[in-house]
Design a protein around this motif. Structure first.
Motif, PDB file in Angstrom:
ATOM      1  N   GLY A 267       0.814  -1.206   0.000  1.00 40.94           N
ATOM      2  CA  GLY A 267       0.000   0.000   0.000  1.00 40.94           C
ATOM      3  C   GLY A 267       0.846   1.254   0.000  1.00 40.94           C
ATOM      4  N   GLN A 268       1.906   1.267   0.794  1.00 40.55           N
ATOM      5  CA  GLN A 268       2.784   2.431   0.827  1.00 40.55           C
ATOM      6  C   GLN A 268       3.461   2.644  -0.520  1.00 40.55           C
ATOM      7  OE1 GLN A 268       5.505   2.488   4.112  1.00 40.55           O
ATOM      8  NE2 GLN A 268       3.900   2.254   5.656  1.00 40.55           N
ATOM      9  N   ALA A 269       3.840   1.561  -1.188  1.00 39.92           N
ATOM     10  CA  ALA A 269       4.474   1.688  -2.503  1.00 39.92           C
ATOM     11  C   ALA A 269       3.519   2.303  -3.512  1.00 39.92           C
ATOM     12  CB  ALA A 269       4.950   0.316  -2.980  1.00 39.92           C
ATOM     13  N   LEU A 270       2.241   1.910  -3.438  1.00 42.32           N
ATOM     14  CA  LEU A 270       1.245   2.469  -4.358  1.00 42.32           C
ATOM     15  C   LEU A 270       1.026   3.950  -4.093  1.00 42.32           C
ATOM     16  CD1 LEU A 270      -1.304  -0.464  -4.388  1.00 42.32           C
ATOM     17  CD2 LEU A 270      -0.141   0.453  -6.400  1.00 42.32           C
ATOM     18  N   ILE A 271       0.964   4.323  -2.824  1.00 44.41           N
ATOM     19  CA  ILE A 271       0.776   5.729  -2.481  1.00 44.41           C
ATOM     20  C   ILE A 271       1.957   6.553  -2.978  1.00 44.41           C
ATOM     21  CG2 ILE A 271       0.645   7.372  -0.569  1.00 44.41           C
ATOM     22  CD1 ILE A 271      -1.938   5.913  -1.044  1.00 44.41           C
ATOM     23  N   LYS A 272       3.166   6.049  -2.770  1.00 45.79           N
ATOM     24  CA  LYS A 272       4.357   6.773  -3.226  1.00 45.79           C
ATOM     25  C   LYS A 272       4.343   6.962  -4.740  1.00 45.79           C
ATOM     26  CE  LYS A 272       7.490   5.343   0.511  1.00 45.79           C
ATOM     27  NZ  LYS A 272       8.649   4.517   0.879  1.00 45.79           N
ATOM     28  N   ALA A 273       3.833   5.969  -5.462  1.00 46.42           N
ATOM     29  CA  ALA A 273       3.838   6.038  -6.929  1.00 46.42           C
ATOM     30  C   ALA A 273       2.833   7.050  -7.459  1.00 46.42           C
ATOM     31  CB  ALA A 273       3.540   4.664  -7.512  1.00 46.42           C
ATOM     32  N   THR A 274       1.793   7.376  -6.669  1.00 47.85           N
ATOM     33  CA  THR A 274       0.763   8.288  -7.161  1.00 47.85           C
ATOM     34  C   THR A 274       1.063   9.748  -6.866  1.00 47.85           C
ATOM     35  OG1 THR A 274      -0.510   8.075  -5.105  1.00 47.85           O
ATOM     36  CG2 THR A 274      -1.024   6.535  -6.880  1.00 47.85           C
ATOM     37  N   GLY A 275       2.017  10.009  -5.990  1.00 47.31           N
ATOM     38  CA  GLY A 275       2.294  11.389  -5.604  1.00 47.31           C
ATOM     39  C   GLY A 275       3.237  12.088  -6.556  1.00 47.31           C
ATOM     40  N   LYS A 276       2.709  13.064  -7.307  1.00 50.04           N
ATOM     41  CA  LYS A 276       3.573  13.835  -8.205  1.00 50.04           C
ATOM     42  C   LYS A 276       4.365  14.873  -7.427  1.00 50.04           C
ATOM     43  CE  LYS A 276       0.498  13.295 -12.183  1.00 50.04           C
ATOM     44  NZ  LYS A 276      -0.349  13.981 -13.196  1.00 50.04           N
ATOM     45  N   VAL A 277       3.704  15.518  -6.468  1.00 50.10           N
ATOM     46  CA  VAL A 277       4.351  16.508  -5.603  1.00 50.10           C
ATOM     47  C   VAL A 277       4.084  16.112  -4.164  1.00 50.10           C
ATOM     48  CG1 VAL A 277       4.409  18.926  -4.901  1.00 50.10           C
ATOM     49  CG2 VAL A 277       4.044  18.348  -7.308  1.00 50.10           C
ATOM     50  N   TRP A 278       5.141  15.875  -3.424  1.00 46.88           N
ATOM     51  CA  TRP A 278       4.972  15.523  -2.014  1.00 46.88           C
ATOM     52  C   TRP A 278       5.080  16.780  -1.170  1.00 46.88           C
ATOM     53  CZ3 TRP A 278       3.163  11.158  -0.020  1.00 46.88           C
ATOM     54  CH2 TRP A 278       3.077  10.069  -0.891  1.00 46.88           C
ATOM     55  N   LYS A 279       4.031  17.020  -0.374  1.00 47.71           N
ATOM     56  CA  LYS A 279       3.943  18.244   0.404  1.00 47.71           C
ATOM     57  C   LYS A 279       4.405  18.026   1.836  1.00 47.71           C
ATOM     58  CE  LYS A 279      -0.063  20.106  -2.106  1.00 47.71           C
ATOM     59  NZ  LYS A 279      -1.377  20.773  -1.946  1.00 47.71           N
ATOM     60  N   THR A 280       4.867  19.110   2.445  1.00 50.03           N
ATOM     61  CA  THR A 280       5.081  19.102   3.883  1.00 50.03           C
ATOM     62  C   THR A 280       3.718  19.179   4.567  1.00 50.03           C
ATOM     63  OG1 THR A 280       5.163  21.517   4.067  1.00 50.03           O
ATOM     64  CG2 THR A 280       7.240  20.373   3.559  1.00 50.03           C
ATOM     65  N   GLY A 281       3.696  18.954   5.871  1.00 50.61           N
ATOM     66  CA  GLY A 281       2.443  19.068   6.604  1.00 50.61           C
ATOM     67  C   GLY A 281       1.844  20.454   6.508  1.00 50.61           C
ATOM     68  N   ASP A 282       2.668  21.465   6.586  1.00 54.53           N
ATOM     69  CA  ASP A 282       2.194  22.844   6.516  1.00 54.53           C
ATOM     70  C   ASP A 282       1.613  23.149   5.130  1.00 54.53           C
ATOM     71  OD1 ASP A 282       1.668  25.371   7.533  1.00 54.53           O
ATOM     72  OD2 ASP A 282       3.698  26.131   7.201  1.00 54.53           O
ATOM     73  N   GLN A 283       2.227  22.596   4.090  1.00 52.41           N
ATOM     74  CA  GLN A 283       1.687  22.776   2.742  1.00 52.41           C
ATOM     75  C   GLN A 283       0.376  21.996   2.572  1.00 52.41           C
ATOM     76  OE1 GLN A 283       5.105  21.365   0.587  1.00 52.41           O
ATOM     77  NE2 GLN A 283       5.927  23.427   0.219  1.00 52.41           N
ATOM     78  N   GLY A 284       0.316  20.790   3.135  1.00 47.76           N
ATOM     79  CA  GLY A 284      -0.891  19.984   3.029  1.00 47.76           C
ATOM     80  C   GLY A 284      -2.083  20.596   3.732  1.00 47.76           C
ATOM     81  N   ALA A 285      -1.817  21.385   4.771  1.00 46.10           N
ATOM     82  CA  ALA A 285      -2.890  22.021   5.537  1.00 46.10           C
ATOM     83  C   ALA A 285      -3.412  23.288   4.883  1.00 46.10           C
ATOM     84  CB  ALA A 285      -2.384  22.337   6.948  1.00 46.10           C
ATOM     85  N   ALA A 286      -2.719  23.795   3.883  1.00 47.18           N
ATOM     86  CA  ALA A 286      -3.025  25.120   3.328  1.00 47.18           C
ATOM     87  C   ALA A 286      -4.411  25.204   2.709  1.00 47.18           C
ATOM     88  CB  ALA A 286      -1.964  25.503   2.293  1.00 47.18           C
ATOM     89  N   THR A 287      -4.795  24.203   1.915  1.00 43.06           N
ATOM     90  CA  THR A 287      -6.059  24.297   1.188  1.00 43.06           C
ATOM     91  C   THR A 287      -7.246  24.313   2.140  1.00 43.06           C
ATOM     92  OG1 THR A 287      -5.014  23.127  -0.654  1.00 43.06           O
ATOM     93  CG2 THR A 287      -7.404  23.320  -0.715  1.00 43.06           C
ATOM     94  N   ALA A 288      -7.160  23.608   3.260  1.00 42.46           N
ATOM     95  CA  ALA A 288      -8.247  23.630   4.241  1.00 42.46           C
ATOM     96  C   ALA A 288      -8.422  25.021   4.831  1.00 42.46           C
ATOM     97  CB  ALA A 288      -7.969  22.625   5.352  1.00 42.46           C
ATOM     98  N   VAL A 289      -7.319  25.732   5.032  1.00 43.17           N
ATOM     99  CA  VAL A 289      -7.396  27.086   5.592  1.00 43.17           C
ATOM    100  C   VAL A 289      -7.982  28.051   4.561  1.00 43.17           C
ATOM    101  CG1 VAL A 289      -6.097  28.931   6.715  1.00 43.17           C
ATOM    102  CG2 VAL A 289      -5.457  26.563   7.124  1.00 43.17           C
ATOM    103  N   VAL A 290      -7.650  27.858   3.278  1.00 42.59           N
ATOM    104  CA  VAL A 290      -8.292  28.648   2.221  1.00 42.59           C
ATOM    105  C   VAL A 290      -9.799  28.415   2.237  1.00 42.59           C
ATOM    106  CG1 VAL A 290      -8.536  28.944  -0.279  1.00 42.59           C
ATOM    107  CG2 VAL A 290      -6.261  28.727   0.715  1.00 42.59           C
ATOM    108  N   ALA A 291     -10.193  27.140   2.266  1.00 40.99           N
ATOM    109  CA  ALA A 291     -11.615  26.799   2.220  1.00 40.99           C
ATOM    110  C   ALA A 291     -12.376  27.366   3.417  1.00 40.99           C
ATOM    111  CB  ALA A 291     -11.787  25.287   2.172  1.00 40.99           C
ATOM    112  N   ALA A 292     -11.711  27.443   4.550  1.00 40.04           N
ATOM    113  CA  ALA A 292     -12.379  27.908   5.765  1.00 40.04           C
ATOM    114  C   ALA A 292     -12.475  29.423   5.863  1.00 40.04           C
ATOM    115  CB  ALA A 292     -11.637  27.360   6.993  1.00 40.04           C
TER     116      ALA A 292
END
Length: 343
Positions: A267-292
């Motif tokens: 499962g981890q190998a599949l997830i790694k293969a699908t990620g074109k851009v790997w984000k930091t936690g702070d980057q991953g949280a950004a869109t939720a803050v925009v939406a809110a």
């Protein structure tokens, strides 16, 4: 497609930057954040928001000790931020009902709900009510909790001078594209060929994601639950949009969080293969803050966001008729009907 206030925000933008941009919109708000633990997206969202003087931040999650660690992190950078904790198990409807009563006693006004909680398990499990674990926790659990505290959301609308600034944000995933809602088999007892065509996973998926000879795939089950999150926002928008509530679903991007760490090696190998851009936690949280908090979204009646911008989702995740069917099924599974005035 309409843009946000900052069309330059994208996949490398951080929640810290977004919160700085929307500081005035965060100030004075009561925020419920569901799903927090150390080093999680929830913690990054909480840290970004807490620096801008919200009136109250309520952190809800399953483990009290982990919530307290996040509270300590918040107070290390913003000692004056008022933070309350709420423990609940989203795989138990009795726990959710108890937590909702406690939450309604904490505050009668919720300006923002961010439903960030989700799990991803590699083997077949069910909730205490016998619902497949991904669907029962990631969708049904949040459906029940949100509806039980909606009076506080509507109270916030009535006291707000800015229609559309009261928000319900549901974290989803691009993984929603792996599965529509299996209305005839949400518990995964059938192989795909036994399902109606409109309920089957998309054609061409790798066998590692969905084996046509096996009823259960954790990836497809996770996808179904994430489709549920988007459809939940569609229903909330349909029912409450005219009353000033906005609901958005958010794909945070590819982040190496606890969700991925819970998967097996394949499962981890599949997830790694699908990620074109790997984000930091702070980057991953950004869109939720925009939406809110993005004020330009006050005039947008819901939608799906990715990389800090409005984006298209799968058709089966945005169809209002499918959303209505899911709402009815969800009410059936929690044993309660919710009168939103517009449904």
């Amino acid at each position: 497609m309409k843009s946000t206030t900052w069309p330059t925000f994208g996949d490398t933008t951080t929640a810290t930057e977004v919160a700085d941009a929307f500081s005035d919109q965060i100030r004075g708000k009561n925020v419920l954040l569901v799903g927090v633990s150390p080093n999680s997206l929830g913690e990054h969202i909480a840290l970004a928001i807490s620096r801008h003087s919200p009136s109250l931040v309520i952190l809800a999650s399953r483990t009290a000790s982990k919530i307290n660690q996040v509270i300590d992190s918040i107070h290390a950078s913003k000692p004056s931020c008022l933070v309350k904790s709420l423990t609940l198990d989203l795989s138990s409807q009795s726990s959710i009902r108890s937590a909702a009563k406690e939450l309604n006693a904490l505050t009668q006004k919720l300006d923002i709900i961010i439903n960030n909680a989700a799990l991803n398990v590699p083997d077949y499990e069910t909730t205490q009510e016998g619902i497949e674990m991904h669907f029962g926790t990631n969708h049904i659990g949040l459906f029940l909790l949100t509806n039980l505290v909606l009076p506080s959301v509507l109270s916030a609308v009535s006291s707000s001078a800015v229609p559309g600034s009261t928000r319900i944000v549901n974290m989803t995933s691009a993984g929603h594209r792996l599965s529509p809602i299996r209305f005839s088999d949400y518990n995964f007892r059938k192989v795909a060929s036994e399902l109606p065509m409109e309920e089957r996973p998309p054609e061409g998926l790798p066998k590692a994601l969905t084996d046509p000879e096996r009823p259960y795939s954790p990836f497809v089950a996770y996808g179904q639950s994430k489709t549920g999150n988007i459809l939940f926002s569609v229903s909330l928008t349909e029912a409450l949009g005219g009353r000033g509530v906005r609901s958005f679903s958010v794909h945070p991007g590819s982040i190496w969080t606890g969700l991925a760490r819970n998967l097996d090696e394949q499962g981890q190998a599949l997830i790694k293969a699908t990620g074109k851009v790997w984000k930091t936690g702070d980057q991953g949280a950004a869109t939720a803050v925009v939406a809110a908090f993005d004020p330009k979204l006050n005039d947008v009646l819901g939608g799906y966001l990715a990389d800090c911008q409005l984006a298209p989702a799968a058709e089966f995740a945005t169809d209002p008729k499918i959303a209505e069917r899911l709402w009815d099924l969800s009410e059936e599974l929690v044993g309660e009907k919710f009168d939103l005035g517009g449904k």
